[in-house]
Design a protein around this motif. Structure first.
Motif, short mmCIF file in Angstrom:
data_model
loop_
_atom_site.label_atom_id
_atom_site.label_comp_id
_atom_site.label_asym_id
_atom_site.label_seq_id
_atom_site.Cartn_x
_atom_site.Cartn_y
_atom_site.Cartn_z
N SER A 17 0.84 -1.19 0.00
CA SER A 17 0.00 0.00 0.00
C SER A 17 0.88 1.25 0.00
O SER A 17 1.71 1.43 0.88
CB SER A 17 -0.91 0.02 1.23
N ASP A 19 0.02 4.30 0.70
CA ASP A 19 -0.89 5.27 1.29
C ASP A 19 -0.09 6.34 2.04
O ASP A 19 1.14 6.36 2.02
CB ASP A 19 -1.90 4.58 2.21
N ASP A 78 -7.09 1.83 -5.53
CA ASP A 78 -7.59 0.70 -4.74
C ASP A 78 -8.17 -0.34 -5.70
O ASP A 78 -9.01 -0.02 -6.54
CB ASP A 78 -8.66 1.14 -3.76
N THR A 97 -9.72 -6.05 -0.83
CA THR A 97 -9.28 -4.79 -1.42
C THR A 97 -7.78 -4.61 -1.21
O THR A 97 -7.29 -4.65 -0.08
CB THR A 97 -10.04 -3.60 -0.83
N LEU A 99 -5.22 -1.99 -1.18
CA LEU A 99 -5.30 -0.54 -1.01
C LEU A 99 -4.08 0.18 -1.58
O LEU A 99 -2.94 -0.20 -1.32
CB LEU A 99 -5.44 -0.20 0.47
#
Length: 199
Positions: A17, A19, A78, A97, A99
């Motif tokens: 991820s 993020d 995503d 999912t 992400l």
């Protein structure tokens, strides 16, 4: 179904991820990491405590990508994978999912292509085994095989020899029915091949 448990360690793709947590810590803290092998999706999530799971890749039947504006600017998104509802209960979830992964469209295409290939492999495996058992005089195994999702490029209807006699026609129709039951033909392919035989 135990034969269909993931065993491969050949990695087709891996990522994590991307993020805000990962960016802020320079990648030292990751909220999710993902690995796609030939027959499974392996993922770990969590910061304080980690949860690791393995999902057989044949369970993936659909995938969607969502990107908000900041994700588009960073080239991430995503990827939500929808699992076969007939078997999802074994894993306690119907969606998975991934992400904020990089290049989500390429990952989606890879997973769907591999999921379809694995389903076709197992459909053919069980079909051939059932045929061999019937030839040996045994009864059908009645193994439930995941439905085959058509590949992105639709394959043409199987070519069949013209029927020379009524017996040949019936044999070919029976063969078509068996292929459809085994999940080797879609409804459209079955209808097209049947129409060609009866023409």
């Amino acid at each position: 179904m135990t034969e269909m448990h993931p065993e491969s360690v050949n990695v087709l793709w891996s990522g994590s991820s991307q993020d805000l947590t990962s960016i802020a810590t320079g990648g030292r803290v990751q909220t999710g990491s993902y690995t796609v092998t030939e027959d499974a999706i392996r993922f770990a999530s969590g910061v304080i405590s980690t949860r690791e799971e393995i999902i057989p890749i044949w369970m993936v039947v659909d995938a969607d990508i969502t990107q908000h504006i900041t994700q588009r600017m960073r080239g991430v998104g995503d990827l939500t994978l929808r699992l076969d509802p007939a078997h999802a209960g074994r894993f306690g979830q119907r969606v998975l999912t991934l992400l904020a992964i990089e290049n989500p469209a390429a990952v989606r295409d890879l997973i769907l292509r591999q999921a379809n290939a694995v389903r076709q492999y197992w459909s053919q495996h069980y079909y051939q085994r059932d045929v061999e058992l019937r030839r040996a005089g045994a009864t059908s195994t009645n193994v439930v095989v995941p439905a085959v999702v058509p590949a992105p490029v639709t394959a043409p209807a199987p070519a069949l020899e013209p029927a020379a006699a009524t017996g040949d026609l019936m044999a070919q129709l029976v063969r078509l029915g068996e292929m459809k039951t085994a999940g080797l033909l879609t409804d459209e392919e079955f209808t097209a091949a049947k129409a060609k035989l009866l023409a």
